[in-house]
Structure formats: C-alpha cells, structure tokens
Design an enzyme around this catalytic site. Sequence first.
Site, PDB file in Angstrom:
ATOM      1  CG  ASP A  31      -3.790  -4.753   6.095  1.00  0.00           C
ATOM      2  OD1 ASP A  31      -3.513  -3.532   6.092  1.00  0.00           O
ATOM      3  OD2 ASP A  31      -3.448  -5.519   5.188  1.00  0.00           O
ATOM      4  CG  PHE A  34       0.792   2.243   4.764  1.00  0.00           C
ATOM      5  CD1 PHE A  34       0.505   3.591   4.588  1.00  0.00           C
ATOM      6  CD2 PHE A  34       2.010   1.760   4.284  1.00  0.00           C
ATOM      7  CE1 PHE A  34       1.403   4.446   3.950  1.00  0.00           C
ATOM      8  CE2 PHE A  34       2.912   2.608   3.652  1.00  0.00           C
ATOM      9  CZ  PHE A  34       2.611   3.947   3.483  1.00  0.00           C
ATOM     10  CB  THR A  35      -0.301  -0.308   0.712  1.00  0.00           C
ATOM     11  OG1 THR A  35       0.198  -1.439   1.432  1.00  0.00           O
ATOM     12  CG2 THR A  35       0.727   0.797   0.730  1.00  0.00           C
ATOM     13  CG  ASP A  56       1.518  -0.686  12.816  1.00  0.00           C
ATOM     14  OD1 ASP A  56       2.494  -1.444  12.689  1.00  0.00           O
ATOM     15  OD2 ASP A  56       1.426   0.419  12.255  1.00  0.00           O
ATOM     16  CB  THR A  90       6.571  -2.550   8.711  1.00  0.00           C
ATOM     17  OG1 THR A  90       5.899  -1.355   9.100  1.00  0.00           O
ATOM     18  CG2 THR A  90       5.555  -3.565   8.232  1.00  0.00           C
ATOM     19  CE  LYS A 103      10.390 -19.078  22.705  1.00  0.00           C
ATOM     20  NZ  LYS A 103      11.263 -18.085  23.324  1.00  0.00           N
ATOM     21  NE  ARG A 104       2.347 -15.273  23.186  1.00  0.00           N
ATOM     22  CZ  ARG A 104       2.881 -14.188  22.654  1.00  0.00           C
ATOM     23  NH1 ARG A 104       4.105 -13.817  22.972  1.00  0.00           N
ATOM     24  NH2 ARG A 104       2.200 -13.446  21.815  1.00  0.00           N
ATOM     25  CE1 TYR A 143       9.234  -4.539   0.569  1.00  0.00           C
ATOM     26  CE2 TYR A 143      10.887  -5.122  -1.084  1.00  0.00           C
ATOM     27  CZ  TYR A 143       9.650  -5.333  -0.496  1.00  0.00           C
ATOM     28  OH  TYR A 143       8.828  -6.340  -0.972  1.00  0.00           O
TER      29      TYR A 143
HETATM   30  P1  NAD Z   1       0.547  -4.502  -0.528  1.00  0.00           P
HETATM   31  O1  NAD Z   1       1.140  -3.186  -0.236  1.00  0.00           O
HETATM   32  O2  NAD Z   1      -0.667  -4.566  -1.382  1.00  0.00           O
HETATM   33  O3  NAD Z   1       0.225  -5.305   0.797  1.00  0.00           O
HETATM   34  C1  NAD Z   1       0.857  -5.079   2.025  1.00  0.00           C
HETATM   35  C2  NAD Z   1      -0.207  -5.096   3.098  1.00  0.00           C
HETATM   36  O4  NAD Z   1       0.429  -4.926   4.384  1.00  0.00           O
HETATM   37  C3  NAD Z   1      -1.205  -3.954   2.957  1.00  0.00           C
HETATM   38  O5  NAD Z   1      -2.509  -4.437   3.151  1.00  0.00           O
HETATM   39  C4  NAD Z   1      -0.806  -2.984   4.072  1.00  0.00           C
HETATM   40  O6  NAD Z   1      -1.877  -2.182   4.524  1.00  0.00           O
HETATM   41  C5  NAD Z   1      -0.271  -3.936   5.114  1.00  0.00           C
HETATM   42  N1  NAD Z   1       0.675  -3.303   6.041  1.00  0.00           N
HETATM   43  C6  NAD Z   1       1.733  -2.509   5.731  1.00  0.00           C
HETATM   44  N2  NAD Z   1       2.364  -2.127   6.856  1.00  0.00           N
HETATM   45  C7  NAD Z   1       1.693  -2.696   7.890  1.00  0.00           C
HETATM   46  C8  NAD Z   1       1.852  -2.657   9.301  1.00  0.00           C
HETATM   47  N3  NAD Z   1       2.844  -1.961   9.873  1.00  0.00           N
HETATM   48  N4  NAD Z   1       0.963  -3.337  10.070  1.00  0.00           N
HETATM   49  C9  NAD Z   1      -0.049  -4.044   9.510  1.00  0.00           C
HETATM   50  N5  NAD Z   1      -0.256  -4.101   8.181  1.00  0.00           N
HETATM   51  C10 NAD Z   1       0.607  -3.436   7.384  1.00  0.00           C
HETATM   52  O7  NAD Z   1       1.739  -5.381  -1.192  1.00  0.00           O
HETATM   53  P2  NAD Z   1       1.738  -6.866  -1.754  1.00  0.00           P
HETATM   54  O8  NAD Z   1       2.269  -6.812  -3.130  1.00  0.00           O
HETATM   55  O9  NAD Z   1       0.467  -7.527  -1.487  1.00  0.00           O
HETATM   56  O10 NAD Z   1       2.880  -7.511  -0.851  1.00  0.00           O
HETATM   57  C11 NAD Z   1       2.595  -8.381   0.221  1.00  0.00           C
HETATM   58  C12 NAD Z   1       3.903  -8.923   0.780  1.00  0.00           C
HETATM   59  O11 NAD Z   1       4.619  -9.649  -0.245  1.00  0.00           O
HETATM   60  C13 NAD Z   1       4.843  -7.831   1.290  1.00  0.00           C
HETATM   61  O12 NAD Z   1       5.469  -8.288   2.478  1.00  0.00           O
HETATM   62  C14 NAD Z   1       5.857  -7.709   0.190  1.00  0.00           C
HETATM   63  O13 NAD Z   1       7.107  -7.290   0.673  1.00  0.00           O
HETATM   64  C15 NAD Z   1       5.917  -9.121  -0.367  1.00  0.00           C
HETATM   65  N6  NAD Z   1       6.351  -9.127  -1.768  1.00  0.00           N
HETATM   66  C16 NAD Z   1       5.500  -8.765  -2.775  1.00  0.00           C
HETATM   67  C17 NAD Z   1       5.961  -8.764  -4.081  1.00  0.00           C
HETATM   68  C18 NAD Z   1       5.068  -8.417  -5.244  1.00  0.00           C
HETATM   69  O14 NAD Z   1       5.547  -8.388  -6.382  1.00  0.00           O
HETATM   70  N7  NAD Z   1       3.796  -8.168  -5.084  1.00  0.00           N
HETATM   71  C19 NAD Z   1       7.296  -9.117  -4.376  1.00  0.00           C
HETATM   72  C20 NAD Z   1       8.122  -9.448  -3.311  1.00  0.00           C
HETATM   73  C21 NAD Z   1       7.647  -9.469  -2.020  1.00  0.00           C
END
Ligand code: NAD
Length: 308
Positions: A31, A34-35, A56, A90, A103-104, A143
């Site tokens: 991770d 970021f969030t 990242d 991302t 794949k690897r 997104y």
């Molecule tokens: P979140 O923002 O809490 O989690 C996302 C995580 O990804 C965070 O820990 C952030 O730091 C990390 N991250 C962001 N960009 C990154 C990067 N470039 N490299 C490495 N880490 C990175 O959100 P969430 O609700 O936990 O969502 C998780 C996944 O589920 C996401 O892919 C989101 O699109 C998908 N999703 C969530 C929901 C929902 O309602 N919670 C709905 C649809 C899809």
Amino acid sequence: MRILVTGGAGFLGSHLCERLLEAGHEVVCLDNLFTGRKENIYPLLENPRFEFIRHDVIDPFKVEVDQIYNLACPASPVHYQYNPIKTAKTSVMGAINCLGLAKRVRARVFQASTSEVYGDPLVHPQKEDYRGHVNPIGPRACYDEGKRCAETLFFDYHRENKVDIRVIRIFNTYGPRMLPDDGRVVSNFIVQALRGQDITVYGDGSQTRSFCFVDDLVEGFVRFMGQTETVGPMNLGNPSEFTILELAEKVIELTASNSKIVRKPLPMDDPKQRQPDISLARKVLGWEPKVPLEEGLTRTIDYFRGRV
Ligand code: NAD
Ligand code: UDP
C-alpha cells in the site's frame, strides 16, 4: 497460502487482510498509504504471518505468492478526483503490474472492480451483462473508465496468457475503518450526526444506493476466490435499496442527533439509482448479505464514536 493484498491498509483491504490471517494464510500487504492508514493494520503487524510493504502499484513489484487481491485505488469521489490522472494510472498500471506478476508466478488474481462500470445506469437493477452508461469525459471518468480498462486488461490476460483471474464488481460498502473525511455518504452522515453538524444531502436526496456491510462483502470475496466455476465479472453488494434521504433520517435516528438535513448541489454525473442483481453470487457462491442496514450502521456508529 501466501497472499498479496494491494491496498491492504485501506478500508476493505484491512478487513480482508484480517480475514485471510484468521484463515491461517500468510499475508503481504502492499500500500502507498494514500487513503489507507497504518492504524488500520497496527494489530496485524504483531502477527508473524503478516508483512507490510510501502509501495505504489504504478511501479512493478515482485513477490512470490499464490494469490493476489488487487484493491489498490482510492474509492471515494473526493479522493479519486483529487488527482484524477493518478487515479487512472493506479487502476490501469496497477492492473498491468498485478497481472504481470500473476502470470510470472502463476497466481490467481482478483480485481476489485466496481458498480461504477455501469455508470448512471439505464437498466435497474444492474446485472453483470449490462454494459453501462458511463460519461467518458466527466469528473468520475478517471475512476469509472480506469476500472473499466482494468477489467479489459484482466480479460485479455486471461484469454491471451491464461492468467487465472477473478473479477468482482463491488456495490457501495460501508463499515468501521472508513475515513471520517472520506467524503462517502455513510461516513459523512455519521460523522456529521455525531458532531451535531448539518447533514449534507446532495440534490433532493431521491437518488438511491444499496449499502453492504463490510463483513458480508469480505465473505463474498473469499468465497469467490475459492471457486472455479466462474472468473466473473460478478456483482457483490446488498440489494436492499434506500434513498439518500432515507439514509440521512436513519442515521439521525440511530445517533439520536439534533442535526438538521440541509441540501447541497448534486455533483455532476451522480448516478440516480443503483441496486445490484446478485443472482449469480447467490447461485455460484451460495452468498447473500446477512447484516441489515440498521445493524451495520449501529456497528459503524460505534466505531466512529470517540473518534470524531
Ligand atoms: P480505500 O481508499 O480505503 O482503500 C484503497 C487503498 O488503496 C488505500 O489503502 C490506499 O492507500 C491504497 N492505494 C491507493 N492508490 C494506491 C497506489 N497507487 N499504490 C498502492 N496503494 C494505493 O477504499 P476501499 O473502499 O477500501 O476500496 C478498496 C477497493 O475496492 C478499491 O479498488 C475500490 O475501487 C474498490 N471498491 C470499493 C467500494 C466501496 O464501496 N468501498 C465500491 C466499489 C469498489
Ligand atoms: N451524498 C450526499 N451527501 C454526502 C455525500 C454523498 O448526499 O455528504 C450522496 C452522493 O451525491 C451520492 C450518494 O450519496 O448520490 C452516494 O455517494 P458516495 O460518494 O458515498 O458513493 P457513490 O456516489 O460513489 O456511489
């Protein structure tokens, strides 16, 4: 198994890491924070089967694993629109890097896709064969289109390179460990109600969403990853649909708050309705959500009390 979870320090990711450790697996959480927050995974750091890597997903990575869950991507409109180009990168580069690794090392790889691939849907409820109604140039496109492109890459790697994929489309999910300033509706309303601030309903509040509690969703993830009948895409979410105004009233009632509901402008391209058709998940996984909205909200309110 040794399992990589990208985005593992985020809201859904941290619950998933916890669940995988409970099942006896080794978990590598990758991770960039970021969030996500270290606080979400503090208790897990004591477990010798848990490892955290700050990295990242845009940059390639190498780890020997049996399975990969790709969750890395900011999920709330406020965060994914903060740097929209980075969000698209991302989704797309993150998918390419996870697929290349899968794949690897011949790992099964899971993509956290989203109901946003359906955009502002013209078909209701949404079934997996609906192709969606997405504005490709609007503020949500970084997104929505990023996630759509990631799905394309998953299916091309599957067809061209026989990569063992699983693609889930997640509908609005809530629960403990959402960020208080996340901007998503459930955390916003709970935090506003607990602080006695105005509850900000965007538009007239007649738009609908169907809210799934995080524990139900994570159970669906694990069941989906464990089966071989379908690679997806598969909807996961709670089909109980509510208007945003109903949600605001429910949060006020459960928090016994004096907050008043105020109206704010509806953001551009905000979907008017959303409800998953989960017949595929019911049939293949024998899965359906168990936690009703009132119980899930109460558990989420308990988490936010004392934190806001
Ligand atoms: P979140 O923002 O809490 O989690 C996302 C995580 O990804 C965070 O820990 C952030 O730091 C990390 N991250 C962001 N960009 C990154 C990067 N470039 N490299 C490495 N880490 C990175 O959100 P969430 O609700 O936990 O969502 C998780 C996944 O589920 C996401 O892919 C989101 O699109 C998908 N999703 C969530 C929901 C929902 O309602 N919670 C709905 C649809 C899809
Ligand atoms: N919303 C709202 N007030 C808020 C935050 C969101 O009325 O403080 C509305 C938003 O306009 C949308 C719905 O709640 O119609 C769900 O928003 P969220 O950002 O949680 O998820 P998404 O729109 O991505 O489904």
